[in-house]
Design an enzyme around this catalytic site. Structure first.
Site, PDB file in Angstrom:
ATOM      1  CB  SER A   9      -0.937   0.005   1.208  1.00 24.36           C
ATOM      2  OG  SER A   9      -0.203   0.050   2.416  1.00 24.36           O
ATOM      3  CE  LYS A  20      -3.231   1.917   4.888  1.00 23.42           C
ATOM      4  NZ  LYS A  20      -2.910   1.280   3.603  1.00 23.42           N
TER       5      LYS A  20
END
Length: 808
Positions: free
Chosen positions: A658, A701
Site C-alpha cells: 500500500s 489511514k
C-alpha cells in the site's frame, strides 16, 4: 496538467436517514433469525441436515466473533423442533458376563419409567419373598438340608475317629487345624514317653499317623463338596419357593412394556437371575461392602444387595420437544464419548454398569452436536475418537489411559450405542483448509461446508433487515428498545466496521457488544430507549479504552520524537500512511518515506528488505517501481541508477504494497529534484502501468493523518491522496467530514501516478510528444533527463576505467 478536485463532504460518509427507517423504536420491529444475509450458508446447512447418508456432516466456515455459533444453534433448534424426540438409552447388567453391560434402546418417555418399574419390582419382592421363607414347611426342609450336610460331615469324621481309636491314635483340634497323637489307656502319650519307646514301635505309630493324615486330607477335601451341595440344595429350595412369586411380579412389570422387545428380553434374564439369587432377599444388606460403596454414589440403587438389577438411564428424552441440540464447549475425550467412573476401596478401584456416564454424543444422539473445531483439535485423543465414532456409526466409550496403553485396572466393556447424529464443526477458513489438505479422513466425514459471509450489500432493503437483526439481539439480550436515530447511527457504524460504504458488516458479536454498552449508557441517563447519543457514547467508549498506544504514538509525533512534517516541502520525502493496531483496535500511523539517488548500475535498494524488516508483498511493490522506471524513462539507454528507499524510524516489520505509490513519488521527486508537499500524505499501491490501486484500511489511514494535522492546527492546505477506487469504501469519522466540509482538510481521489505527482509537486507529470520526449518543465521530463545524465556519466566512467569498454 489535469486539476484533480478533492472529494466533497457528502461522499466521505454514507449516511442513513432516520426518517427513512419509518419506525419509532425497535419494539415495533419484528425479530428475525441470525442467518440474515447468509443464504448460501443456510442452504448448505439445510442440505446437510436433510441428507441422511453417512459422512454428510457440516463444517461451518467463519471468523471468530461473528456469532456463528449462536446463529447455527438457533438454526438447528428451529430444525430440531420439527423432528420427533429420539429414542432413549439405558445400560443394564449382563447377568452372564458382568463386565460387558448391555444397552437397551427404548422409545421416548420409557427410560425413567423402566427404571422406576424395576425399582418397584424389587421393592415388591423384598416384601413378598421373605414371607415365603418364614413358613414351617420351609424351615423344616431347610433344617433337613442342613442336618443332612452336617450328618455327612460328622459321619466322615466319626469313621476316621473310630479307625484312629482302634490304632490307639487320638484326633486333636488345634488352633492350626487337626493333629494326631498316640494314646495309652485313652490318654495322650507325652512326647518324652513316646521318644523312650523302641525304634520299631515308634516307626509303627508314625506310619499309622501318616496314613490317618492322608485319610483326614481326603475327608477335608470332601467338606467343600458337601458344603456346595448344601448351598445348591438351599438355592434350589429357594428358587422352588420364589419361582412363582418372581414370575408373577416380573410378568406384571413386563405387561407395562409389552410393546418393547428389548425390555421383555431383559426381564426374562432378570427373572432367571432373581430366582437363582432369591437368597439375597433373606440377607440384611450388610455383607457386600463393595456394593454399599457403589450404592452411595448412585442413590437410585437404594439397596446395595439389588444394585445388579438397577437401570442406568444414559439418555432420557421424555420431556424433549424434538431432537436434541448440544453445544459442546469442552470437547474432551470423556465429555464426548462418556466415561466409566471408578471408586477407590482399600487401594483398589471398583466399578459397575451403574457408573457408566454419558457424553455429549449420547445426549445429541438422534439430533445435532455443535463443536468448535479449534477446541476439539487441541484436546488429546478427542479428534481421532470423534472420527472413529463417525466412521463406525457407534459410540464406544474409551479412556485416555487405554489410548496410551497405561490402563492396568480391570474395567467394563459396555456394548456400543448406535450413533445417528449430525456433527457441526465451526472454524476459521485457514483451519478448514489445513484439515482438507492434511487430514485425508476429514473430507470423507465432513462433506458439506457452510461458508458464512462477513458482510453484505448496503441497500435500503438490507438496512431494514439489519434493524430487524438489531431488534432480535435486543430481545435476546433483554435490552431497551433502540430508537430510529440510534438505529441509523448503528447502521453507519456497521458499515464503517465493514470498511466499505456500500457494505454492511455481519459481525453480530460487535453489534451485540455495542448494543449492550449503549443500553448501559441509556440506563445511566435514566432513559427508556437507546438513542444516537448512547450509541455514539458506546462507540467512543470502546475506542477510548483501547487507544492508549495510539495516543503515545501521536504524542511522540507532537514532540518530534517521530519526525512527520505537515507543512512545507522536501525533495525525495513523502508522508506515507499505514495502519497498525493492538488486538482488534487499528489506527492510522503516518510514516516518513525517503528516497536517495545517484549514478549506478540500475539497482533499487529496499533498505527494509535488506535488513529483513520488509515482507514479500512490500518487496514486490518495490520491484514494480524498477519496472515502472525501466518502462518510462531513458528507453534508449540502460538504467544507470542506484537508489535507496526507506521507511524512516521504522523499527518493526513492514509488509503489504500500500506504500508503493508513496515510494514512487519519493523516488520521482529525488530524480527530478523537485520538492513534494509535506502537508499531504499518500496511500495506494501502484502497478507497472502507473495506475494507483485500492488498499485496505483507507478510513483509518485518512483519520491518522488528519489527527496529526488537527493536533498541530488545520491550515486548509492539508489532505490525503487515496486511490480513486477506494472512494466507495469511505466511512470517515464525523469530525473529518466536518473539517472537509469547512474547507480545512481535503481527500483527493487519484487514478494514476501522473495525477498524484502533479498534486504533490504542482508541476505537470508530462506526456511524450511525437518525437518521444517529455516536456522540459515536466516531472517526467526532469526524471528522464536525470537518468540520461546518469547513463552518460556511467558510460564516460566506464571508458576511463576500462579503456572505453562498459562492463556494467
Amino acid at each position: 496538467m489535469t486539476e484533480i478536485q478533492p472529494l466533497s463532504a457528502d461522499v466521505l460518509r454514507q449516511r442513513c436517514d432516520p426518517q427513512r427507517l419509518d419506525f419509532e423504536t425497535t419494539a415495533d420491529i419484528p425479530s428475525t433469525d441470525r442467518l440474515m444475509g447468509q443464504g448460501r450458508a443456510a442452504d448448505a446447512m439445510r442440505f446437510a441436515l436433510a441428507m441422511r447418508r453417512s459422512g454428510y456432516n457440516l463444517f461451518v466456515i467463519g471468523e471468530r466473533g461473528f456469532g456463528h455459533q449462536t446463529s447455527v444453534k438457533q438454526f438447528l433448534e428451529y430444525q430440531a423442533a420439527d423432528s420427533e424426540a429420539p429414542d432413549e438409552w439405558v445400560y443394564v447388567n449382563n447377568f452372564d458376563v458382568s463386565r460387558t453391560p448391555k444397552v437397551l434402546r427404548l422409545p421416548p418417555g420409557n427410560a425413567v419409567r423402566f427404571r422406576e418399574a424395576m425399582e418397584e419390582l424389587i421393592d415388591d419382592l423384598k416384601v413378598a419373598l421373605p414371607s415365603l421363607f418364614e413358613t414351617d414347611d420351609y424351615r423344616n426342609r431347610l433344617r433337613a438340608i442342613n442336618d443332612e450336610a452336617k450328618e455327612q460331615q460328622d459321619q466322615a469324621f466319626e469313621t476316621l475317629r473310630t479307625k484312629a481309636a482302634a490304632e490307639e491314635i487320638a484326633i486333636l483340634r488345634t488352633p492350626m487345624g487337626f493333629a494326631f497323637a498316640p494314646t495309652k489307656d485313652d490318654k495322650v502319650v507325652e512326647p518324652e514317653i513316646f521318644n523312650a519307646l523302641d525304634k520299631t514301635e515308634r516307626e509303627r505309630v508314625e506310619g499309622v499317623i501318616e496314613g490317618l493324615q492322608h485319610e483326614l486330607e481326603s475327608v477335608l477335601r470332601n467338606m467343600p463338596v458337601i458344603e456346595k451341595k448344601r448351598r445348591d440344595s438351599i438355592r434350589s429350595l429357594n428358587a422352588e419357593l420364589a419361582s412363582s412369586t418372581v414370575s408373577a411380579s416380573v410378568a406384571s412389570t413386563a405387561e407395562q412394556f409389552r410393546d418393547i422387545p428389548p425390555v421383555l428380553d431383559y426381564l426374562k434374564s432378570a427373572e432367571a437371575d432373581l430366582v437363582r439369587n432369591a437368597g439375597l432377599f433373606l440377607q440384611d444388606g450388610g455383607e457386600d461392602e463393595t456394593a454399599k460403596l457403589l450404592s452411595r454414589e448412585a442413590p437410585e440403587a437404594r439397596d446395595p444387595r439389588f444394585r445388579r438389577y438397577g437401570v442406568n438411564v444414559v439418555v432420557a428424552n421424555g420431556d424433549a420437544n424434538g431432537a436434541a441440540v448440544i453445544l459442546e464447549d469442552h470437547p474432551t475425550l470423556g465429555n464426548l464419548l462418556g466415561r466409566i467412573e471408578h471408586l477407590s476401596q482399600m487401594g483398589t478401584l471398583v466399578t459397575d454398569f451403574m457408573l457408566i456416564k454419558p457424553g455429549s454424543l449420547h445426549k445429541a444422539n438422534g439430533g445435532f452436536i455443535v463443536i468448535e473445531a479449534r477446541k476439539i483439535l487441541t484436546e488429546p485423543f478427542a479428534w481421532e475418537a470423534l472420527k472413529r465414532t463417525l466412521r463406525g456409526n457407534a459410540i464406544r466409550i474409551e479412556s485416555a489411559a487405554e489410548q496410551i496403553g497405561f490402563a492396568t485396572t480391570v474395567t467394563l466393556d459396555p456394548e456400543p450405542i448406535p450413533l445417528d447424529v449430525k456433527v457441526i464443526l465451526i472454524g476459521e477458513r485457514r483451519l478448514y483448509d489445513l484439515l482438507v489438505h492434511l487430514d485425508p479422513e476429514f473430507s470423507a466425514l465432513f462433506k458439506v461446508e457452510a461458508d458464512f459471509e462477513d458482510r453484505w450489500a448496503r441497500t435500503s432493503e438490507n438496512e431494514e433487515k439489519s434493524v430487524q437483526l438489531f431488534s432480535s439481539i435486543i430481545d435476546d439480550e433483554d435490552l431497551r428498545p433502540l430508537d430510529a436515530t440510534g438505529a441509523a447511527l448503528l447502521i453507519e457504524e456497521v458499515s464503517r466496521f465493514a470498511g466499505d460504504a456500500e457494505r454492511l458488516s455481519l459481525h453480530i458479536g460487535y453489534v451485540t457488544d455495542l448494543l449492550r454498552e449503549a443500553d448501559f449508557w441509556a440506563g445511566d441517563d435514566k432513559k427508556q430507549t437507546i438513542g444516537s447519543a448512547d450509541v455514539e457514547r458506546a462507540i467512543a467508549g470502546r475506542i477510548k479504552r483501547k487507544d492508549r498506544v495510539r495516543e503515545r504514538v501521536y504524542e511522540a509525533i507532537d514532540r518530534e520524537t517521530l519526525l512527520i512534517d505537515t507543512a512545507g516541502t522536501a525533495i525525495g520525502q513523502v508522508n506515507g500512511l499505514a495502519v497498525t493496531g493492538i488486538g482488534d483496535f487499528v489506527f492510522g500511523k503516518p510514516s516518513r518515506i525517503t528516497a536517495r539517488v545517484r549514478m549506478g548500475t540500475g539497482k533499487l535498494v529496499d533498505i527494509e528488505r535488506e535488513v529483513e524488516l520488509g515482507g514479500p508483498l512490500h518487496s514486490k511493490g518495490v520491484l514494480i517501481l524498477t519496472s515502472f522506471l525501466n518502462a518510462n524513462f531513458a528507453l534508449d539507454r540502460p538504467l544507470s541508477l542506484w537508489a535507496s528507499l526507506v521507511f524512516e524510524q521504522s523499527y518493526g516489520g513492514i509488509d503489504g504494497d500500500s506504500a508503493s505509490s508513496a515510494e514512487l513519488y519519493a523516488l520521482l521527486s529525488a530524480l527530478a529534484e523537485v520538492p513534494i508537499r509535506q502537508d499531504l500524505a499518500v496511500t495506494g499501491s501502484v502497478n507497472q502501468l502507473g495506475q494507483v490501486q485500492a488498499i485496505g484500511g483507507v478510513n483509518e489511514k485518512i483519520e491518522g493523518f488528519f489527527d496529526i494535522c488537527n493536533r498541530r492546527g488545520l491550515t486548509g492546505d492539508q489532505g490525503v491522496l487515496i486511490p480513486k477506487s477506494n472512494t466507495k469504501h469511505l466511512m470517515l469519522r464525523q469530525d473529518v467530514v466536518d473539517a472537509v466540509k469547512a474547507g480545512k482538510f481535503a481527500v483527493y481521489p487519484i487514478h494514476s501516478i501522473d495525477e498524484g505527482i502533479e498534486i504533490l509537486t504542482g508541476l505537470p507529470a508530462g506526456v511524450r510528444d511525437t518525437s518521444g520526449k517529455y516536456p522540459a518543465k515536466s516531472i517526467y521530463g526532469l526524471v528522464d533527463d536525470r537518468l540520461r545524465e546518469f547513463a552518460e556519466a556511467r558510460r564516460a566512467f566506464a571508458e576511463r576505467e576500462n579503456g572505453g569498454k562498459d562492463n556494467g
